[in-house]
Design a protein around this motif. Structure first.
Motif, PDB file in Angstrom:
ATOM      1  N   GLY A  10      23.281 -14.802   7.938  1.00 22.20           N
ATOM      2  CA  GLY A  10      22.481 -13.875   8.725  1.00 22.20           C
ATOM      3  C   GLY A  10      22.651 -14.026  10.221  1.00 22.20           C
ATOM      4  O   GLY A  10      22.155 -13.205  10.990  1.00 22.20           O
ATOM      5  N   SER A  11      23.359 -15.070  10.674  1.00 24.87           N
ATOM      6  CA  SER A  11      23.669 -15.170  12.102  1.00 24.87           C
ATOM      7  C   SER A  11      24.531 -13.979  12.506  1.00 24.87           C
ATOM      8  O   SER A  11      25.419 -13.574  11.752  1.00 24.87           O
ATOM      9  CB  SER A  11      24.428 -16.466  12.413  1.00 24.87           C
ATOM     10  OG  SER A  11      23.656 -17.605  12.109  1.00 24.87           O
ATOM     11  N   ASN A  12      24.283 -13.430  13.688  1.00 24.66           N
ATOM     12  CA  ASN A  12      25.153 -12.334  14.136  1.00 24.66           C
ATOM     13  C   ASN A  12      25.519 -12.411  15.615  1.00 24.66           C
ATOM     14  O   ASN A  12      26.150 -11.504  16.147  1.00 24.66           O
ATOM     15  CB  ASN A  12      24.546 -10.960  13.814  1.00 24.66           C
ATOM     16  CG  ASN A  12      23.268 -10.671  14.568  1.00 24.66           C
ATOM     17  OD1 ASN A  12      22.907 -11.369  15.514  1.00 24.66           O
ATOM     18  ND2 ASN A  12      22.565  -9.632  14.142  1.00 24.66           N
ATOM     19  N   CYS A  13      25.132 -13.502  16.279  1.00 22.68           N
ATOM     20  CA  CYS A  13      25.506 -13.678  17.680  1.00 22.68           C
ATOM     21  C   CYS A  13      26.434 -14.872  17.865  1.00 22.68           C
ATOM     22  O   CYS A  13      26.686 -15.302  18.983  1.00 22.68           O
ATOM     23  CB  CYS A  13      24.258 -13.856  18.553  1.00 22.68           C
ATOM     24  SG  CYS A  13      23.199 -12.397  18.611  1.00 22.68           S
ATOM     25  N   ASP A  14      26.927 -15.396  16.754  1.00 27.02           N
ATOM     26  CA  ASP A  14      27.798 -16.567  16.839  1.00 27.02           C
ATOM     27  C   ASP A  14      29.102 -16.240  17.551  1.00 27.02           C
ATOM     28  O   ASP A  14      29.573 -17.016  18.394  1.00 27.02           O
ATOM     29  CB  ASP A  14      28.056 -17.165  15.452  1.00 27.02           C
ATOM     30  CG  ASP A  14      28.293 -16.120  14.382  1.00 27.02           C
ATOM     31  OD1 ASP A  14      28.294 -14.922  14.697  1.00 27.02           O
ATOM     32  OD2 ASP A  14      28.482 -16.503  13.206  1.00 27.02           O
ATOM     33  N   ARG A  15      29.690 -15.087  17.237  1.00 24.73           N
ATOM     34  CA  ARG A  15      30.943 -14.710  17.899  1.00 24.73           C
ATOM     35  C   ARG A  15      30.706 -14.356  19.364  1.00 24.73           C
ATOM     36  O   ARG A  15      31.572 -14.592  20.221  1.00 24.73           O
ATOM     37  CB  ARG A  15      31.613 -13.555  17.165  1.00 24.73           C
ATOM     38  CG  ARG A  15      32.164 -13.948  15.801  1.00 24.73           C
ATOM     39  CD  ARG A  15      32.992 -12.845  15.168  1.00 24.73           C
ATOM     40  NE  ARG A  15      33.505 -13.250  13.876  1.00 24.73           N
ATOM     41  CZ  ARG A  15      34.632 -13.954  13.697  1.00 24.73           C
ATOM     42  NH1 ARG A  15      35.337 -14.325  14.751  1.00 24.73           N
ATOM     43  NH2 ARG A  15      35.033 -14.276  12.486  1.00 24.73           N
ATOM     44  N   ASP A  16      29.543 -13.784  19.667  1.00 26.93           N
ATOM     45  CA  ASP A  16      29.209 -13.514  21.063  1.00 26.93           C
ATOM     46  C   ASP A  16      29.184 -14.821  21.850  1.00 26.93           C
ATOM     47  O   ASP A  16      29.713 -14.906  22.965  1.00 26.93           O
ATOM     48  CB  ASP A  16      27.832 -12.848  21.166  1.00 26.93           C
ATOM     49  CG  ASP A  16      27.789 -11.470  20.532  1.00 26.93           C
ATOM     50  OD1 ASP A  16      28.868 -10.928  20.221  1.00 26.93           O
ATOM     51  OD2 ASP A  16      26.693 -10.946  20.345  1.00 26.93           O
ATOM     52  N   ALA A  17      28.520 -15.838  21.289  1.00 29.98           N
ATOM     53  CA  ALA A  17      28.441 -17.136  21.956  1.00 29.98           C
ATOM     54  C   ALA A  17      29.832 -17.756  22.109  1.00 29.98           C
ATOM     55  O   ALA A  17      30.173 -18.307  23.168  1.00 29.98           O
ATOM     56  CB  ALA A  17      27.533 -18.068  21.177  1.00 29.98           C
ATOM     57  N   LEU A  18      30.642 -17.655  21.051  1.00 30.88           N
ATOM     58  CA  LEU A  18      31.987 -18.228  21.078  1.00 30.88           C
ATOM     59  C   LEU A  18      32.826 -17.574  22.171  1.00 30.88           C
ATOM     60  O   LEU A  18      33.506 -18.252  22.946  1.00 30.88           O
ATOM     61  CB  LEU A  18      32.655 -18.032  19.716  1.00 30.88           C
ATOM     62  CG  LEU A  18      33.985 -18.758  19.495  1.00 30.88           C
ATOM     63  CD1 LEU A  18      33.762 -20.257  19.398  1.00 30.88           C
ATOM     64  CD2 LEU A  18      34.667 -18.247  18.226  1.00 30.88           C
ATOM     65  N   ARG A  19      32.746 -16.247  22.277  1.00 29.77           N
ATOM     66  CA  ARG A  19      33.546 -15.539  23.273  1.00 29.77           C
ATOM     67  C   ARG A  19      33.066 -15.860  24.687  1.00 29.77           C
ATOM     68  O   ARG A  19      33.871 -16.049  25.605  1.00 29.77           O
ATOM     69  CB  ARG A  19      33.489 -14.034  23.023  1.00 29.77           C
ATOM     70  CG  ARG A  19      34.415 -13.241  23.923  1.00 29.77           C
ATOM     71  CD  ARG A  19      34.359 -11.762  23.648  1.00 29.77           C
ATOM     72  NE  ARG A  19      35.204 -11.038  24.578  1.00 29.77           N
ATOM     73  CZ  ARG A  19      35.140  -9.733  24.779  1.00 29.77           C
ATOM     74  NH1 ARG A  19      34.269  -9.003  24.090  1.00 29.77           N
ATOM     75  NH2 ARG A  19      35.928  -9.142  25.648  1.00 29.77           N
ATOM     76  N   GLY A  53      17.566 -13.530   6.679  1.00 32.42           N
ATOM     77  CA  GLY A  53      16.756 -12.318   6.725  1.00 32.42           C
ATOM     78  C   GLY A  53      15.379 -12.513   7.338  1.00 32.42           C
ATOM     79  O   GLY A  53      14.505 -11.658   7.201  1.00 32.42           O
ATOM     80  N   ASP A  54      15.172 -13.638   8.033  1.00 30.75           N
ATOM     81  CA  ASP A  54      13.860 -13.956   8.623  1.00 30.75           C
ATOM     82  C   ASP A  54      12.762 -14.040   7.566  1.00 30.75           C
ATOM     83  O   ASP A  54      11.586 -13.802   7.864  1.00 30.75           O
ATOM     84  CB  ASP A  54      13.464 -12.940   9.697  1.00 30.75           C
ATOM     85  CG  ASP A  54      14.183 -13.186  11.011  1.00 30.75           C
ATOM     86  OD1 ASP A  54      14.814 -14.255  11.147  1.00 30.75           O
ATOM     87  OD2 ASP A  54      14.109 -12.320  11.905  1.00 30.75           O
ATOM     88  N   TYR A  55      13.140 -14.357   6.320  1.00 24.06           N
ATOM     89  CA  TYR A  55      12.124 -14.519   5.272  1.00 24.06           C
ATOM     90  C   TYR A  55      11.221 -15.704   5.604  1.00 24.06           C
ATOM     91  O   TYR A  55      11.618 -16.633   6.284  1.00 24.06           O
ATOM     92  CB  TYR A  55      12.779 -14.707   3.905  1.00 24.06           C
ATOM     93  CG  TYR A  55      13.463 -13.462   3.400  1.00 24.06           C
ATOM     94  CD1 TYR A  55      12.744 -12.282   3.218  1.00 24.06           C
ATOM     95  CD2 TYR A  55      14.830 -13.442   3.137  1.00 24.06           C
ATOM     96  CE1 TYR A  55      13.363 -11.128   2.762  1.00 24.06           C
ATOM     97  CE2 TYR A  55      15.459 -12.292   2.687  1.00 24.06           C
ATOM     98  CZ  TYR A  55      14.715 -11.132   2.504  1.00 24.06           C
ATOM     99  OH  TYR A  55      15.335  -9.989   2.068  1.00 24.06           O
ATOM    100  N   LEU A  56      10.034 -15.694   5.102  1.00 25.50           N
ATOM    101  CA  LEU A  56       8.970 -16.642   5.410  1.00 25.50           C
ATOM    102  C   LEU A  56       8.538 -16.456   6.855  1.00 25.50           C
ATOM    103  O   LEU A  56       7.518 -15.842   7.133  1.00 25.50           O
ATOM    104  CB  LEU A  56       9.392 -18.086   5.143  1.00 25.50           C
ATOM    105  CG  LEU A  56       9.794 -18.433   3.707  1.00 25.50           C
ATOM    106  CD1 LEU A  56      10.144 -19.915   3.610  1.00 25.50           C
ATOM    107  CD2 LEU A  56       8.689 -18.074   2.731  1.00 25.50           C
ATOM    108  N   ARG A  57       9.285 -17.027   7.780  1.00 23.70           N
ATOM    109  CA  ARG A  57       9.128 -16.822   9.217  1.00 23.70           C
ATOM    110  C   ARG A  57      10.516 -16.887   9.820  1.00 23.70           C
ATOM    111  O   ARG A  57      11.415 -17.522   9.270  1.00 23.70           O
ATOM    112  CB  ARG A  57       8.268 -17.922   9.853  1.00 23.70           C
ATOM    113  CG  ARG A  57       6.826 -17.962   9.440  1.00 23.70           C
ATOM    114  CD  ARG A  57       6.100 -19.114  10.136  1.00 23.70           C
ATOM    115  NE  ARG A  57       6.777 -20.386   9.981  1.00 23.70           N
ATOM    116  CZ  ARG A  57       6.664 -21.179   8.909  1.00 23.70           C
ATOM    117  NH1 ARG A  57       5.900 -20.804   7.888  1.00 23.70           N
ATOM    118  NH2 ARG A  57       7.299 -22.338   8.841  1.00 23.70           N
TER     119      ARG A  57
END
Length: 229
Positions: A10-19, A53-57
């Motif tokens: 569910g991570s989606n900013c990992d490539r942004d950080a890498l770049r 998916g941000d389940y629970l919290r």
């Protein structure tokens, strides 16, 4: 030595950080959380997204991944930076005090915000001046920082608030608070000042080519460069 950008489901900013780190000449790699941290890890980034998916919290399930035990063991020895969902993971892992909860608006908010630098005595803000105003984007639904009065007083006494939401002139007001965070707090450091979490995204305001089209600017470079140094 390398910076580990930890990827969860569910991570989606990992490539942004890498770049963004690569643009600054930082040797960084994406590390799948189940594989653990490399032996030569010299820094850790917990990126944004929607882990599990941000389940629970938000951040609660990722915080219980075995890799976070490794991160906790390294905290204080290498810089650890949690951004947005990574901030929620860091908070849920007790790397930093407080919690991030549902925005005051009860809506997902994606916009540019102004931040006042509250301390420069950290590996993340040393490139700025105290009181300087920077602009970074936010993108979160659970970014409201909550903390007990006692622990907030300790944070203030120990100079551990990184940024506060403010207006363009540096005034910390309720109108400039996008999510209802206590005392407009946008980011804090842990007991080890080399560990920090913040909701705004420095990696989304670090690349000049994106800044030209998005209007995000490049204020995030200062934070990421200080982290790298």
């Amino acid at each position: 030595m390398t910076v580990a950008v930890v990827r969860f489901g569910g991570s989606n900013c990992d490539r942004d950080a890498l770049r963004a780190l690569g643009h600054l000449g930082v040797d960084a790699d994406i590390v799948w959380h189940e594989d653990g941290l490399p032996a030569d890890t010299s820094g850790v980034v917990l990126p944004g997204g929607f882990s599990y998916g941000d389940y629970l919290r938000a951040g609660a399930m990722a915080a219980r991944s075995p890799v976070m035990e490794e991160v906790r063991e390294l905290a204080g020895e290498v810089p650890v930076l949690g951004v947005c969902n990574g901030a929620q993971i860091g908070s849920e892992s007790s790397l930093t005090p407080g919690a991030f909860t549902t925005n005051r608006s009860a809506r997902f908010q994606c916009e540019h915000v102004h931040l006042r630098v509250e301390t420069t005595d950290t590996p993340f803000t040393s490139a700025f001046d105290e009181g300087e105003v920077v602009e970074l984007p936010i993108a979160h639904g659970e970014g409201r920082f909550e903390i007990t009065d006692e622990r907030l007083a300790a944070l203030n006494d120990e100079d551990r608030v990184l940024f506060r939401y403010c207006d363009a002139d540096g005034n910390v007001t309720d109108a400039a608070n996008p999510n209802g965070s206590t005392e407009n707090v946008a980011g804090v450091v842990g007991e080890a000042r080399s560990t920090a979490v913040l909701m705004p995204h420095p990696e989304r305001a670090a690349l000049p080519d994106i800044a030209e089209t998005s209007g995000a600017g490049t204020d995030g470079q200062g934070l990421l460069r200080a982290f790298a140094e």
